[in-house]
Scaffold this active site. Sequence first.
Site, PDB file in Angstrom:
ATOM      1  N   SER A 131      -9.903  -0.191   7.173  1.00 25.64           N
ATOM      2  CA  SER A 131      -9.325  -0.063   5.834  1.00 25.64           C
ATOM      3  C   SER A 131      -8.670  -1.289   5.251  1.00 25.64           C
ATOM      4  O   SER A 131      -8.328  -1.275   4.072  1.00 25.64           O
ATOM      5  CB  SER A 131      -8.326   1.097   5.825  1.00 25.64           C
ATOM      6  OG  SER A 131      -9.038   2.309   5.974  1.00 25.64           O
ATOM      7  N   SER A 151      -9.652   2.132   3.008  1.00 23.55           N
ATOM      8  CA  SER A 151      -8.772   2.847   2.129  1.00 23.55           C
ATOM      9  C   SER A 151      -7.766   1.964   1.384  1.00 23.55           C
ATOM     10  O   SER A 151      -7.065   2.438   0.502  1.00 23.55           O
ATOM     11  CB  SER A 151      -8.001   3.917   2.912  1.00 23.55           C
ATOM     12  OG  SER A 151      -7.222   3.321   3.900  1.00 23.55           O
ATOM     13  N   LYS A 201       0.848  -1.204   0.000  1.00 23.84           N
ATOM     14  CA  LYS A 201       0.000   0.000   0.000  1.00 23.84           C
ATOM     15  C   LYS A 201       0.880   1.250   0.000  1.00 23.84           C
ATOM     16  O   LYS A 201       1.929   1.280   0.673  1.00 23.84           O
ATOM     17  CB  LYS A 201      -0.904  -0.025   1.238  1.00 23.84           C
ATOM     18  CG  LYS A 201      -1.963   1.072   1.284  1.00 23.84           C
ATOM     19  CD  LYS A 201      -2.862   0.862   2.502  1.00 23.84           C
ATOM     20  CE  LYS A 201      -3.929   1.954   2.589  1.00 23.84           C
ATOM     21  NZ  LYS A 201      -4.761   1.813   3.798  1.00 23.84           N
TER      22      LYS A 201
END
Lengths: 476, 491
Positions: free
Chosen positions: B179, B155, B80
């Site tokens: 997330s 997210s 990420k």
Amino acid sequence: MKTYETVIGLEVHVELVTKSKIFCGCTTQFGGEPNTHCCPVCTGMPGSLPVLNKKVVEFAVAAGLATGCTISQYTKFDRKNYFYPDLPKAYQVSQLYLPICRNGGIEIETGGIKKTIGIHEIHMEEDAGKLVHDPWEDCTLVDYNRCGVPLIEIVSDPDMRSADEVIAYLEKLKLILQYLGVSDCKMQEGSLRADINLSVRELGAKEFGTRTEMKNMNSFKAIARAIEGERKRQIEVLEYGKKVVQETRRWDDNKDTSFAMRSKEDAQDYRYFPEPDLVPVKISDEWLAEIKAKEPELRDAKMLRYEKEFEIPEYDAALLTSAKRLADIFEATVALVGKPKEVSNWLMVETMRLLKESGREAEELDLSPKKLAALIQMIEEGKINRTVAKEVFEQIFKENVDPESYIREHGLGMVNDDGLLRDTISRIVGDNPQSVADYKNGKEKALGFLVGQTMKEMKSKANPGRINEILKEILV
Amino acid sequence: MDLLKLGALELGQKIKEREISVIDATKASLAAIEEREEKFHCYVTVTAEEAIKRAEEVQRRIDAGEYKDSPLAGVPIAVKDNICTKGIRTTCSSRMLENFVPPYDATVVKKLNDAGTVMLGKVNMDEFAMGSTTETSYFGVTKNPYNTEHVPGGSSGGAAAAVAAEEAFLALGSDTGGSIRQPSSYCGVTGIKPTYGTVSRFGLIAYASSLDQIGPIAGNVSDCAAMLEVITGHDPMDSTSVNRKMNRYTDSLVDNVKGMKIGIPKGYLGSGLDEEVKLSILKAAKSLQERGAVVEKFELAAVEYAIPAYYVIASAEASSNLSRYDGVKYGFRSSDFEGLQELYKHTRSEGFGDEVKRRMMIGAFVLSSGYYDAYYNKALKVKALIKQGFDRAFETYDLLLGPTAPTTAPKLGSSLADPLKMYLGDIYTVSVNLAGLPAMSIPCGLDSKGLPIGLQLIGKPFGENDIIRAAYSYEQSHGVIRPQVCGKETV
């Protein structure tokens, strides 16, 4: 005109001499090329996290114990948020809610009167960087070397009433912290900074007046001037029927006046909240005891001991203990050669003179006790006279020479050959019949002249006492 | 054999057995990325050259006898884009860090390197991890591989989508309010948020310091457990990192839930929960019951206060954590300003997107003098109550079970107009972060639209082992639900 009383409180920031910074392993060394004592943590790079330096806690506790504070055995850090280019994370990690030390005091003496100045609290925090204005490029540069250097902030109660008391407090505080070895307290290098909170009120009034905060004083003298200046300014404001504005003022020593920095309207809301990246610090009873045990003999106790143990007068003891370095050298030298009065004279007279000449502080003294002891020993054994000794001492002080080698190399050893002495003296007597006559007629000074002439002839390598003796013998 | 259909551990095994080379695995992933990125847009930065070089290096070392104790050696992964990778730009999907290249690796990246994995690139996310759909990314949205008209969640949308679309065998995500779990739920993959303090946050670009955790996203429970094992452990660079002997998570890959007590909070099944999701969750619960677990409903305290407490606390910490982005030292700086105030104002106005600004304003407000007690302090007290509620529940239960999200993935463009409504979607996940607990989302079916439904298992502090055991058992009873990439058949 009414009589006004000045009320002063101090916030003193002290840089701790730990090897590394408070939240990372970077060096705290002063100076260095800009931005070379940095890492992702102290420059606030994304993803970096703080890790507390244990030594910082130890030093803060030591400072608290030495100033009679209660130690918070459960203490935490908080974030103080504001924007400024010298603050890379845009927040300073400090302590608001649970500072590490509270409710202490320092005893000061001014004009023969003793008084305790209360210490409200001591807390740990990190220092910010330095902004440097480049006039050629007309831009501002940032140096983050100082970012993250550990500080303790010592907040006093508003107990001081004059510039004298403020100076006495600062000097005492400086001594304590230097003795503890937690800071070198050099105002000119910024390792000790004082902010002055000052207000005035009519004598006898119960309420405090409105106070201003003053920053940017770089010496004790500047502090004294700033206090005088601000006291006068505030009294004038009040005498004109106006109100003192609560603000921060920047002292300009060149102009001998202060200027308002920010007014109440621009007052910052720091949005303090507990620092989530650090865990609370628990100080165990054992650790507390360990730190207390490490506390060196502090100045007042040492002074008294010197008076008793070495039988030296109070004045001498005070001067010798005015810097821990000086006291250490004194004790180490006495341990080697005894003669405390003699050692003390060398330190109080010659050493202080040479320090003053070279513009250095007693704390920076780098004098070898072994060498001083050796020098004193040589005087004692009659190997050199005092005039030569002074010269050699200066060399020890400046160049750290070995006294025995130096004396040998430069042939400064005292001539103790009586025969040679007598020959020289006879010659001098022969060459100065007038002085001889003057002496025989009662002029004592003439003898001194003859001694002097002899010393000159012997290139100072003789014992003036012995010369005196021999002269008297001959001239009788 | 379609290489990409293998699980990460399976691939690791075949690499060790010399059936597949690291280079082939890496090239296959890179080819998938090349082919599918236009459709899904999972990646912000693809590091193809570096990946090939690294693959060659890892193969060399495997040949030399290294990585014997690393079951994931040679496996291509995605990271990420809020996790610092040395020399590779790390953007947090924000204009503010568009060209920021970290000079250091996050601790988890170091650990994965030491385990021999091969990084394919950095994956898309909501800007600074603030969002539930990956639509706030400065670099464009990521699409749900099951249906490209829908969001992948957020997210960690890029991470979950990459695993679902076979553009990586494993991915690292981060979870502050759900997330990792919610996008895993929306994309039909498996993701776990570990107990707070279990995985080092050093190098994770902070959103909410007291809630953030990094965790793995994988195609199945075993792979998830294997990656978790690599990244956990005490880190002296992170003061909030726990120093504790961890059990090997892969030891819990055992199909045995006999006697395990599982509680379903009644408050999780109330209004707002989609009927199909509810049915799927209850079916999954029944599955576990049939395999020997004791499953029952109960009252969990303080459920209704979780969202406001979360948004107050997270926004407060975020407003402080994001203050460092001021155009002075690194990252974006506005080209149009006069004086310091404008430098700050313009840089931050131009560098941040709307959702980030919204949360920073909330954060600054709740910390401001006069409001601190009413909001921030109050929220901290609620946080303590929520934790207490869970503690009490765990006196009786080993695990709590419920939906990961109240719905399946919404359509693209349907969420941002009503931020408050979007926030309410976090109802099942935020309380877990507030209490610092571990929780996993595993796929438990598809709705009538063909979109994945996620089952959430919440454990005691450091109770990842029970979660993994229950999840594994459930998986065994249903078979691993392979991601279905836009029309391709499941196994």
